[in-house]
Enzyme design. Structure first.
Site: not given
Length: 375
Positions: A53, A55, A78, A87, A165, A171, A173, A299
């Protein structure tokens, strides 16, 4: 409570944390700076899961000079044993005398326990410094800890007249190269990327990260990158699809009771209940939470994007707006049939930025906006 120097050093820790954004997951990407007598003696950021981690990285860099230092760390250290030792214990053992943190960690295994351990062993503790910056930086991780599902962002590219599109489906670009490079950062920061089978059939998308467009960024090996999730109720995804190729993880999500074609037998898949909108997206997000997915990127085409909005499951819209017109016959941004103004969905603009020749706009649905915000 905090000095100007405290602010500057925590800002340094926040910048350090960004270096681990793409490769620390499912752990939060955290930064740590150790300062003794006004001099930075060590600093570090979260390594890939199972590694050190922030730390511990900073303590290793500081060595014996960590004794008597102040640790500036973006998230509570933690105090429990996981894949690595606590940590908080390491900070005490090293002789750190003060810890300044950005946020308390809402993970039930931490949630104040790290602070308590430090205070019980004579370490001064303060937190809340640059909390808003850390909240934004760790939004997905914090969402999953607090409500049981990660942050859901819908990525969209559209023309000035709100089209995605041409009627033919063409679509490529809408946006320019700079915007497309920016999308690579969104993908690289995601734990899961969701699309629909319709998009797979139409575009044969890969949903991978193009490393050459992220120069200087630390990326995990392909097998540890974002889980590519295809919503495919009837398991129509061709086995030769690019989204199923390569070592990057993949997952087909289908309706219960659908028999898998032989060609897809070796592809990871899960059944999810369905509702009027198709696959139950809330159930899907629960399944992704079980897989420790913090940042979830959608997406897709207008149907899947619209379903996330209709079900109130989108936390943010990231819209790339291109200065061009596609015309009235082109395809709309969402499948979102609304008949009355009263049914409209209000959004709050939280960021706008020029990306090459396009604009990147970030919106939050109003139910996710801060109710104390006068705007």
């Amino acid at each position: 409570m905090f000095t100007a120097n405290d602010h500057a050093l925590m800002a340094r820790a926040v910048r350090l944390a960004e270096r681990g954004r793409f490769w620390a997951r499912p752990n939060p990407h955290v930064g740590c700076v150790l300062v003794r007598d006004g001099v930075v003696v060590g600093e570090g950021f979260t390594q890939p899961a199972g590694g050190a981690h922030a730390e511990v990285m900073a303590l290793n860099a500081a060595g014996e000079t960590a004794s008597g230092s102040t640790a500036y760390v973006t998230l509570e250290p933690c105090g429990h044993f996981g894949k690595t030792p606590p940590c908080a214990h390491a900070l005490v053992k090293a002789g750190v005398v003060r810890v300044v943190a950005g946020l308390q960690d809402p993970n039930p295994r931490v949630d104040g326990g790290g602070f308590a351990y430090l205070q019980e062993h004579g370490v001064a503790v303060a937190h809340g410094l640059l909390a808003a910056a850390v909240e934004e930086q760790l939004a997905g991780f914090l969402a999953r800890q607090r409500r049981g599902k990660g942050r859901v962002r819908i990525k969209l590219a559209m023309s000035l007249d709100g089209r995605t599109a041409m009627a033919s489906g063409d679509s490529q670009w809408i946006t320019g190269p700079a915007a497309r490079r920016d999308v690579q950062r969104l993908r690289a920061a995601s734990c899961a990327i969701i699309t629909g089978v319709g998009t797979v059939l139409a575009d044969d998308c890969a949903l991978t990260v193009r490393e050459d467009e992220l120069p200087g960024c630390l990326l995990p090996e392909a097998s540890r990158r974002a889980l590519r999730v295809v919503l495919d109720s009837k398991l129509r995804t061709p086995a030769t699809s690019r989204v199923l190729a390569g070592p990057q993880p993949k997952l087909l999500v289908h309706r219960a009771g659908v028999e898998s074609p032989k060609a897809l037998e070796d592809v990871p898949k899960i059944p999810v209940p369905s509702n009027d909108d198709g696959i139950d997206l809330a159930e899907l997000l629960e399944a992704l939470s079980q897989r420790e997915c913090n940042e979830i990127l959608v997406e897709s085409g207008p149907s899947v994007a619209g379903a996330f909005l209709r079900q109130g499951l989108a936390d943010e819209l990231v819209v790339y707006l291109a200065p061009k017109l596609l015309g009235s016959r082109a395809r709309p941004l969402f499948d979102l049939p609304l008949d009355r103004m009263a049914d409209s969905l209000a959004l709050k603009l939280v960021e706008q930025r020029q990306v090459g020749g396009d604009l990147r706009l970030r919106f939050h649905p109003t139910e996710h906006a801060d109710p104390k915000d006068p705007d």
